[in-house]
Design an enzyme around this catalytic site. Structure first.
Site, PDB file in Angstrom:
ATOM      1  CB  ALA A  11      19.861  -3.989   8.220  1.00 35.78           C
ATOM      2  CG  ASN A  37      21.877  -2.425  10.732  1.00 35.16           C
ATOM      3  OD1 ASN A  37      22.081  -1.569   9.871  1.00 35.16           O
ATOM      4  ND2 ASN A  37      20.936  -2.303  11.650  1.00 35.16           N
ATOM      5  CD  GLU A 170       5.228  11.611   5.021  1.00 37.54           C
ATOM      6  OE1 GLU A 170       6.242  11.034   5.452  1.00 37.54           O
ATOM      7  OE2 GLU A 170       4.340  11.028   4.375  1.00 37.54           O
ATOM      8  CD  GLN A 319       8.237   4.101  -5.494  1.00 38.02           C
ATOM      9  OE1 GLN A 319       7.614   3.622  -6.423  1.00 38.02           O
ATOM     10  NE2 GLN A 319       8.060   5.344  -5.110  1.00 38.02           N
ATOM     11  CE  LYS A 379       3.305   8.065   4.080  1.00 38.98           C
ATOM     12  NZ  LYS A 379       4.410   8.581   3.255  1.00 38.98           N
TER      13      LYS A 379
END
Lengths: 405, 405
Positions: A11, A37, A170, A319, A379
């Site tokens: 999931a 899951n 990041e 994405q 972002k």
């Protein structure tokens, strides 16, 4: 007539997107949908660098799966997948097994340690909610312990991040925001703290626009990050790493915290179940099915799709996984309605934004380069978008990122 | 004429009370007052069990020393005492030395480990701000790590508290409040957590009224604490303790966290400086001076005052230290005014309240036994009282404990 059974395992972005799209596309009488899951929650993998640094609470990066699925249409089973018996068309779970007519494998990736000695044992990962909060607590514990020592061990305050890819950068951005807070919290002199990023590739953020890369590096350096580029981690020990650059003699860097943020491979369940794969990733057909198995789809980090433009695989991202989920949902709907023509997946790259901590980022959005506050704002838009795509406005309101002015 | 120099070492309850009283009693032209302390803050030792459990932030248990002293009268020096040269009348510090005409030793106590093997190395202490936040972070790290393990190590969730005296019981009370929060924070099953209290003495809270002791034990047991009374810790290892009860075979208890909360001794500086002492505590004269050293006062945990009623020393508490501080301030004022008659210290026991977590406590106040919410309320009154005594209403408003209804 027996209803076909659609089983989705995982999931994450891909699996959950498949599920929420399928529950809209398909009527209760058309098929049974089962989502399996490990946890009863979904977590935003792309936000874990924040939970790991401690800049965002881990409860903010996860939400209850049952909040976004239509429970009249989808059966949710909380269990861990052990193996897929693709010939017997069933999924072996820790507590049982489930048969399927159509299977969507969306199990997500695993860290790739490239066989580097000690990494698995001694380096922390930004992999899931559990690993992120352990990393956060480990860092806090190092700071909390520093003032307790009679002989101050300054190496305790050295943080090494292995990998200057997306996750590494990041995470560094969040760390540079978090360290001053930790210094204040634990009465530690800010100048004692050292952040080092080690990257084997000749550049930071390979594949990114060089101008943006320069921006990112100089911003992070300004905030105290030291970059060792073209430098490989040879080994990780309980309190150090051994690094080597070209022909130079390998040297040891003592560090209280080592984070491995380089490299994702496909899920080990893929190989365990006998699928042909490269580093756990299966080169799927254009319709996202596994060659030779017309009832099995693979999406997300364990799937491999070639970017024809550069003849290299697309990197695994949220994405692409979500776009694959949408296509898979439509393809399964077609299959159960006995249509033979399936949709071909093509990745529509809407852009990429890499955050550099609060209020700073770099990115390419709709083909335009952006940096700074603007990129940072984008972002948040990207982050909220995945919430919207899966859970609609309600989820954005509940879990979205908003900056209060 | 040269002004006499009064040096106070330690800004705990005793030292800080001496300082604030002296700065009121003495004019700027009468004497120089120097206060020396390791940190630039005072912390409430009696609140550390809360910071250690994580129920109260450590910044709530400390305040800036400069906020309560009158800097026109008192010189504050942040440094660590290494030794006292009582013959040369000077204090040796890490970064220098300070001469004195009158010295007040208020350095506080140290944990007494009775030579038990491994305790110093592997057990956590509720001793100061540094040790408390390290303990808090250690416990959180155990919880954070639990879900990361492939093979769950349930012993990680075992917490052992050595000592069922005041500190041990108060810490247990906070722990029982904190554990459910930790379970929620780290997705840990509450039933997996075990809290064990080991006490060598034949009873919990020795010296307390048996009825109150029974109340405390049954309340804590109800919240999941297991008591091993009359049981001694023989040894502490990195992941366990060895306990023995009477003639029984010693046994090992595996534990992720061991806290040593039994026994306080005087400061090791006392013995290092050649004072005659029992476990670091000097039997002071009725005027609180050290026999043979008319210019040296010792108060607080390193002083020993006999309770004539039972012919045993008073236990070291904040209450007695503060009362001693008041007397020492008056006696020093007398000395610099060339009075020879000094005041005799007698302890005025206003009562004792032992908290059992939020909303529960036991105590004897003005000779009356109290339990539950009433006692818990009185505990907050006691806590606020020491703030008031040292820093007045302003400090109570800033750092006091209030329950909002």
């Amino acid at each position: 007539m027996r209803k076909p059974k659609i089983v989705i395992i995982g999931a994450g972005y891909g699996g959950l997107m498949t599920t929420v799209r399928l529950q809209k596309l398909i009527g209760v009488n058309e098929a049974d949908i089962v989502l399996i899951n490990k946890n009863d929650y979904h977590y935003e993998t792309t936000w874990l660098h924040e939970a790991s640094a401690g800049t965002l609470h881990h409860d903010k990066v996860r939400y209850d799966i049952r909040d976004v699925i239509d429970r009249s249409k989808v059966d949710f089973v909380q269990d861990t997948v052990v193996e897929i018996n693709k010939e017997g068309k069933k999924v072996i779970l820790e507590k049982g097994e489930v048969e399927y007519d159509y299977l969507v494998i969306a199990l997500g990736g695993e860290p790739e340690t490239f066989g580097i000695k000690g990494l698995k044992e001694y380096a922390f990962g930004i992999t899931n909610v559990n690993s992120s909060r352990q990393l956060r607590e480990h860092i806090e514990y190092q700071f909390a312990t520093y003032n307790m020592e009679e002989e101050k061990n300054d190496n305790r305050l050295v943080l090494v991040v292995g990998g200057a890819g997306f996750t590494g950068i990041e995470f560094l951005g969040e760390l540079t925001n978090r360290i001053p807070e930790l210094c204040h919290e634990y009465d530690v002199d800010y100048h004692k703290v050292k952040i080092i990023c080690v990257e084997a590739a000749p550049t930071v953020l390979p594949g990114f626009d060089p101008e943006l890369v320069n921006y990112a590096v100089s911003q992070l350096e300004r905030k105290g990050v030291e970059f060792l580029i073209g430098t490989a981690i040879k080994e990780c020990t309980p309190d150090s790493i051994i690094v080597g650059k070209g022909e130079e003699e390998p040297r040891e860097i003592k560090a209280g915290t080592v984070v491995w943020a380089a490299g994702v491979r496909g899920n080990s369940i893929i190989e365990k179940s006998g699928f042909e794969a490269m580093r756990g990733r299966v080169k799927v057909q254009p319709d996202l099915r596994v060659p030779g198995f017309d009832d099995v789809f693979i999406i997300g980090d364990s799937s491999l799709v070639i970017n024809e433009e550069i003849n290299r695989p697309y990197p695994p991202t949220a994405q692409i996984a979500m776009q694959q989920g949408e296509v898979v949902a439509r393809n399964i709907a077609a299959l159960i309605r006995n249509k033979t023509e399936l949709e071909t997946f093509t990745f529509d790259n809407k852009g990429t934004v890499c955050s550099l901590g609060e209020d700073d980022a770099i990115g390419v959005v709709f083909g335009k380069k952006i940096t700074g506050a603007k990129a940072s704002f984008m972002k948040k838009v990207v982050d909220n978008r995945s919430l919207y795509m899966i859970g609609g406005v309600g989820l954005v309101v509940k879990k979205g990122k908003f900056k209060l002015f």
